[in-house]
Every structure is written in C-alpha cells, then in structure tokens.
Design an enzyme around this catalytic site. Structure first.
Site, PDB file in Angstrom:
ATOM      1  N   ARG A 179    -170.738 -56.599  28.427  1.00 21.73           N
ATOM      2  CA  ARG A 179    -170.557 -56.430  26.985  1.00 21.73           C
ATOM      3  C   ARG A 179    -171.856 -55.988  26.344  1.00 21.73           C
ATOM      4  O   ARG A 179    -172.929 -56.042  26.939  1.00 21.73           O
ATOM      5  CB  ARG A 179    -170.098 -57.747  26.356  1.00 21.73           C
ATOM      6  CG  ARG A 179    -171.108 -58.872  26.503  1.00 21.73           C
ATOM      7  CD  ARG A 179    -170.827 -60.052  25.600  1.00 21.73           C
ATOM      8  NE  ARG A 179    -171.664 -61.199  25.917  1.00 21.73           N
ATOM      9  CZ  ARG A 179    -172.932 -61.326  25.572  1.00 21.73           C
ATOM     10  NH1 ARG A 179    -173.538 -60.377  24.878  1.00 21.73           N
ATOM     11  NH2 ARG A 179    -173.617 -62.404  25.899  1.00 21.73           N
ATOM     12  N   GLN A 239    -176.890 -59.510  23.652  1.00 20.24           N
ATOM     13  CA  GLN A 239    -177.876 -60.181  24.497  1.00 20.24           C
ATOM     14  C   GLN A 239    -177.320 -61.516  24.988  1.00 20.24           C
ATOM     15  O   GLN A 239    -176.158 -61.594  25.361  1.00 20.24           O
ATOM     16  CB  GLN A 239    -179.188 -60.300  23.723  1.00 20.24           C
ATOM     17  CG  GLN A 239    -179.682 -58.916  23.262  1.00 20.24           C
ATOM     18  CD  GLN A 239    -181.059 -58.915  22.650  1.00 20.24           C
ATOM     19  OE1 GLN A 239    -182.004 -59.462  23.187  1.00 20.24           O
ATOM     20  NE2 GLN A 239    -181.186 -58.261  21.496  1.00 20.24           N
ATOM     21  N   VAL A 240    -178.134 -62.545  24.990  1.00 16.30           N
ATOM     22  CA  VAL A 240    -177.721 -63.842  25.542  1.00 16.30           C
ATOM     23  C   VAL A 240    -176.996 -64.662  24.490  1.00 16.30           C
ATOM     24  O   VAL A 240    -177.391 -64.676  23.317  1.00 16.30           O
ATOM     25  CB  VAL A 240    -178.949 -64.621  26.050  1.00 16.30           C
ATOM     26  CG1 VAL A 240    -178.585 -66.064  26.395  1.00 16.30           C
ATOM     27  CG2 VAL A 240    -179.545 -63.942  27.263  1.00 16.30           C
ATOM     28  N   THR A 241    -175.942 -65.357  24.905  1.00 20.51           N
ATOM     29  CA  THR A 241    -175.311 -66.327  24.015  1.00 20.51           C
ATOM     30  C   THR A 241    -174.764 -67.487  24.836  1.00 20.51           C
ATOM     31  O   THR A 241    -174.782 -67.461  26.071  1.00 20.51           O
ATOM     32  CB  THR A 241    -174.205 -65.690  23.164  1.00 20.51           C
ATOM     33  OG1 THR A 241    -173.875 -66.597  22.091  1.00 20.51           O
ATOM     34  CG2 THR A 241    -172.958 -65.410  23.983  1.00 20.51           C
ATOM     35  N   PHE A 271    -165.261 -62.009  20.413  1.00 21.21           N
ATOM     36  CA  PHE A 271    -166.097 -62.766  19.490  1.00 21.21           C
ATOM     37  C   PHE A 271    -165.914 -64.262  19.706  1.00 21.21           C
ATOM     38  O   PHE A 271    -164.960 -64.698  20.350  1.00 21.21           O
ATOM     39  CB  PHE A 271    -165.810 -62.388  18.038  1.00 21.21           C
ATOM     40  CG  PHE A 271    -164.389 -62.587  17.586  1.00 21.21           C
ATOM     41  CD1 PHE A 271    -163.981 -63.784  17.010  1.00 21.21           C
ATOM     42  CD2 PHE A 271    -163.452 -61.568  17.702  1.00 21.21           C
ATOM     43  CE1 PHE A 271    -162.686 -63.970  16.563  1.00 21.21           C
ATOM     44  CE2 PHE A 271    -162.149 -61.733  17.264  1.00 21.21           C
ATOM     45  CZ  PHE A 271    -161.763 -62.937  16.694  1.00 21.21           C
ATOM     46  N   ALA A 272    -166.855 -65.025  19.174  1.00 20.53           N
ATOM     47  CA  ALA A 272    -166.832 -66.481  19.322  1.00 20.53           C
ATOM     48  C   ALA A 272    -167.174 -67.131  17.994  1.00 20.53           C
ATOM     49  O   ALA A 272    -168.154 -66.744  17.341  1.00 20.53           O
ATOM     50  CB  ALA A 272    -167.816 -66.930  20.399  1.00 20.53           C
ATOM     51  N   CYS A 319    -178.684 -64.173  21.058  1.00 20.43           N
ATOM     52  CA  CYS A 319    -178.566 -62.802  20.549  1.00 20.43           C
ATOM     53  C   CYS A 319    -179.921 -62.150  20.316  1.00 20.43           C
ATOM     54  O   CYS A 319    -180.043 -61.193  19.546  1.00 20.43           O
ATOM     55  CB  CYS A 319    -177.729 -62.769  19.275  1.00 20.43           C
ATOM     56  SG  CYS A 319    -176.075 -63.455  19.492  1.00 20.43           S
TER      57      CYS A 319
END
Length: 207
Positions: free
Chosen positions: A46, A49-51, A126-127, A143
């Site tokens: 995706r 960045q990091v989540t 999305f979250a 992010c």
C-alpha cells in the site's frame, strides 16, 4: 470482474504494517521487544508508511472497481469524507489537514488511509481508532509524522464510545452513500462464493 465490489470490515490482532515509503527507523523496537509484546511486522504494497493495527480499531478494506468512478486522488479525498461523516454520526467533529492524508480531530490523527490501485481496482483501505491501545502508536513513528499525536473515539467520547458494530454500520452506510453504491451485508464465509458483478451494488462483510 468475477466478484462484486466488496467492503471488508474487521479488527486485526496486534501488527505493525509497513507501506511502500516506510523507513526502518520508524519501528525502533528490537525483534525481542516485538516478540515480547506479541506484535507482528508485515510488509505491504500500500501507499504510506508505518502504522499500527489491533483490537479496538476498525479496519476497512474496500475492494472496488474504480475504472468508471474516478482516479486515486478523488478516491482518497472521498474516503476522508466518508470517515468524517461516520465520526459525525457519533458527535465527533473531525476534518482534514492540508498536506497530510487521513482524518484529524484538532492536531490528533483519528483515522489513517493507505490504498493501492492496480489495473483500476482499489484495495487496502483505512483504519478508524475506536478504542485501540494507543500506546502501540507511541512506540513507532506513525505515518512518518513526528509532531502530531494519535487519538481515538474512546479518548474523545469516554463512556459514550459506541460499540464496534455501531461504527461498522455507520462506516458501511457512509461508504455506500459517498461512493454511490447500494450496500448489502453478507456473511464472511460467503465472500468466496460471490460470482457475479454487482454493478452499483456493494457487498459488505463484517468479521
């Protein structure tokens, strides 16, 4: 074209996911720390960045054909409005921040977006932080943003925080309205059995 447009709504176990723009330093935990906390790290294709994903967070994966709907920017902006409207259903006044993706309440991020569009079909999604363990965000650079905090519906609403099924229902309804789809709920065990394109119809599965 063998499956209808589908919206998956679910909660993940504890996991950090890396997007295509992630940097190693955005997850500063050692492998031993991750194992001790029971957190997996998963590479994804995706954007972003990091989540963090985990219990208490509603993750939405729309798998939709956008060929006749619009391009990536229009789609992401629409997802932001879907989330804003869903949060408004529970009395939360959220919005967007110029130059940043996602949905915010003040200077705190309440929802993250990360999508990929391949051959006209969007996936990932999305979250929304309903009531997750926010300390898991504090251990990373979510992010890639260092000067903003993360919040949740529970942190904002306290005892008035809705149950997850209510948030799922709101998100499904708002997504259908925003995309122009007619929504219909299915059992997750039937997802693989759907075989005919749905036109403007949208199937929703909730785990």
């Amino acid at each position: 074209g063998l499956q209808p447009n589908t919206l998956l709504l679910l909660e993940h176990p504890h996991v950090y996911t890396r997007g295509r723009l992630s940097k190693p330093e955005h997850i500063p935990l050692s492998p031993e720390d991750l194992v001790a906390q029971g957190i997996d790290v998963v590479e994804t294709d995706r954007g972003g960045q990091v989540t963090y994903h985990g219990p208490g967070q509603l993750v939405a994966y729309p798998i939709v054909n956008l060929r006749d709907w619009g391009g990536p920017l229009k789609y992401v902006r629409n997802l932001e409005q879907v989330i804003i409207c869903a949060l408004a259903d529970f009395g939360i006044n959220a919005g967007v921040e110029q130059g940043l993706t996602g949905v915010w309440v003040g200077n705190a991020k309440i929802a993250a977006i990360g999508v990929k569009i391949s051959r006209g079909v969007a996936h990932h999604g999305f979250a929304i932080n309903v009531d997750p363990d926010l300390s898991k965000f504090a251990q990373i650079v979510p992010c890639g943003i260092t000067d903003r905090r993360v919040t949740s519906m529970a942190q904002l609403l306290g005892a008035s925080t809705p149950e997850m099924p209510a948030v799922q229902h709101s998100v499904a309804r708002r997504y259908g309205r925003g995309m122009g789809y007619r929504m219909g709920r299915i059992r997750n065990s039937l997802v693989g059995q759907l075989a005919s394109p749905g036109g403007s119809e949208m199937r929703t599965t909730v785990e």
